[in-house]
Write a protein that holds these residues in place. Sequence first.
Motif, PDB file in Angstrom:
ATOM      1  N   GLY A  28      20.865  34.808  53.878  1.00 44.64           N
ATOM      2  CA  GLY A  28      21.535  33.522  53.697  1.00 44.64           C
ATOM      3  C   GLY A  28      22.831  33.585  52.939  1.00 44.64           C
ATOM      4  N   LEU A  29      23.189  34.745  52.366  1.00 42.79           N
ATOM      5  CA  LEU A  29      24.420  34.865  51.594  1.00 42.79           C
ATOM      6  C   LEU A  29      25.635  34.749  52.515  1.00 42.79           C
ATOM      7  N   THR A  30      26.555  33.858  52.180  1.00 39.64           N
ATOM      8  CA  THR A  30      27.814  33.729  52.914  1.00 39.64           C
ATOM      9  C   THR A  30      28.791  34.785  52.410  1.00 39.64           C
ATOM     10  N   ALA A 203      24.805  31.005  47.693  1.00 40.13           N
ATOM     11  CA  ALA A 203      25.877  31.786  47.072  1.00 40.13           C
ATOM     12  C   ALA A 203      26.863  32.267  48.124  1.00 40.13           C
ATOM     13  N   THR A 204      28.062  32.590  47.661  1.00 35.23           N
ATOM     14  CA  THR A 204      29.104  33.132  48.532  1.00 35.23           C
ATOM     15  C   THR A 204      29.750  34.328  47.851  1.00 35.23           C
ATOM     16  N   ALA A 205      29.949  35.402  48.617  1.00 35.19           N
ATOM     17  CA  ALA A 205      30.656  36.580  48.119  1.00 35.19           C
ATOM     18  C   ALA A 205      31.977  36.713  48.859  1.00 35.19           C
ATOM     19  N   VAL A 206      33.046  36.924  48.113  1.00 32.60           N
ATOM     20  CA  VAL A 206      34.381  37.134  48.673  1.00 32.60           C
ATOM     21  C   VAL A 206      34.787  38.566  48.362  1.00 32.60           C
ATOM     22  N   ALA A 383      41.395  37.125  46.291  1.00 28.49           N
ATOM     23  CA  ALA A 383      39.958  36.855  46.198  1.00 28.49           C
ATOM     24  C   ALA A 383      39.681  35.635  45.330  1.00 28.49           C
ATOM     25  N   GLY A 384      40.396  35.509  44.224  1.00 24.06           N
ATOM     26  CA  GLY A 384      40.180  34.359  43.355  1.00 24.06           C
ATOM     27  C   GLY A 384      40.518  33.052  44.028  1.00 24.06           C
ATOM     28  N   THR A 385      41.604  33.037  44.802  1.00 26.63           N
ATOM     29  CA  THR A 385      41.997  31.811  45.505  1.00 26.63           C
ATOM     30  C   THR A 385      41.000  31.465  46.606  1.00 26.63           C
ATOM     31  N   VAL A 390      36.212  28.054  48.336  1.00 26.86           N
ATOM     32  CA  VAL A 390      34.776  27.915  48.597  1.00 26.86           C
ATOM     33  C   VAL A 390      34.161  26.960  47.587  1.00 26.86           C
ATOM     34  N   GLU A 391      34.487  27.163  46.324  1.00 25.99           N
ATOM     35  CA  GLU A 391      33.935  26.356  45.236  1.00 25.99           C
ATOM     36  C   GLU A 391      34.284  24.893  45.400  1.00 25.99           C
ATOM     37  N   GLN A 392      35.457  24.616  45.978  1.00 27.77           N
ATOM     38  CA  GLN A 392      35.931  23.246  46.127  1.00 27.77           C
ATOM     39  C   GLN A 392      35.719  22.691  47.532  1.00 27.77           C
ATOM     40  N   TYR A 393      34.919  23.388  48.345  1.00 28.48           N
ATOM     41  CA  TYR A 393      34.553  22.925  49.693  1.00 28.48           C
ATOM     42  C   TYR A 393      35.795  22.685  50.559  1.00 28.48           C
TER      43      TYR A 393
END
Length: 455
Positions: A28-30, A203-206, A383-385, A390-393
């Motif tokens: 399920g990890l994005t 969770a999401t991994a970039v 990666a941070g951007t 992701v965090e802000q949909y």
Amino acid sequence: MTFHPRPEAGPAKPWAFPAPGRGRLPNGLTVLHCHRPGQRVVAVEVNLDAPLDAEAAGLDGVATIMARALSEGTDKHDAEEFAAELERCGATWDAHADHPGVRISLEVPVSRLAKGLALLADALRAPAFADSEVERLVGNRLDEIPHELANPARRASMALSRALFPAQSRLSRPRQGTQETVQGLDAGAVRAFYEAHVRPATATAVIVGDLAGTDLDQILADTLGAWQGGTAPPPPRAPITADDTGRVVVVDRPGAVQTQVLIGRIGADRHDRVWPAQVLGTYCLGGTLTSRLDRVLREEKGYTYGVRAFGRVLRSEPDGSGAAMLAISGSVATDVTGPALADLWTVLRTLKEGGLTDAERDVAVQNLVGVAPLRFETAAAVAGTLADQVEQYLPDDFQARLYARLAETGTVEATAAVVNAFPTDRLVTVLVGDASAIAEPVRALGIGEVTVETG
């Protein structure tokens, strides 16, 4: 004397913020991944859907302690061994908690990516949360709090949050907890928060870097793919409400030779169509040394070393709602606090009456859009951007489209956005300084009721 001819700039090359690939692991990890040739240090960001609103009553700060404790030992390594393993593979690690959730940042040479992701997976899959380590982290956090309270900028930020948001809102309280809440935290509370909110499905991994010749799919399957966890209802998120009635809060610091100034309210976040114009207008107001606030308060009057205006997203929701903190910050000498605020309000009123100039708009576009390729030279910046989006949909192409919209935004539109962002009668002003010297001059300005708090 013969001089060599001066080098001339070559033709500009087209540039756009990189578009990531997107996938999902069986657990399920994005996963978002972005190949950046030449970036041999890979940046990894992991977003965990564990917002501060999910902290239980009286346990403010548990998300921060959990984030810090993730790297303090697993079922395979104790805290010292885990740190040594990170060092052996040349990796750096950081983790913090904020209103949207917990963020873990890892940077590792691409040649050690498998090892770095294996350590990250162990920390997410089976953190030890040893009593002794959690106690140490709690003690460290308690030691930090007096220093934060002694820092005028941090103190102003705390006071503004408390003034803007209702007491029951998590936004009104320090992100990392207070002395009263942190001292009650233990390993049991940390583990309970982890078990309730940390799982791969949310969770999401970039992953960003030079991935040529790297079997990323296999590495992910062997590392983060081994992290298992069930499903759970979304964590609670209270609606964002704020009272921006114009007023002044003075945090008394007797004898202070400077006054820390923080002026703010909440406004549109990145989901709102006005965001590009708001970014542009705010930059013209106080984004750089050549902005209007600096030109008046620093260059003409000599009141300050610099004043900045900015917008920072507080929290966004899946439905596109959310809010950003819109603020002006800086520090001035105690004896010119009143005149400096008077001139600042004059700048805001003049902005409303006369607007920005085309020259100001052009400089802002050049600085925001023209330097973007330099800003995103590193894998960590990209990666941070992407993790922020992701965090802000936000959609994966948001940043690329933002630069195009900034370049298209005109002077009139930018003026309207910044005037609406900073209305002169709807700003909460926090002053950390000597109340005996600054309270009366500020009252005389008529910018709102003045109250004094002990520092």
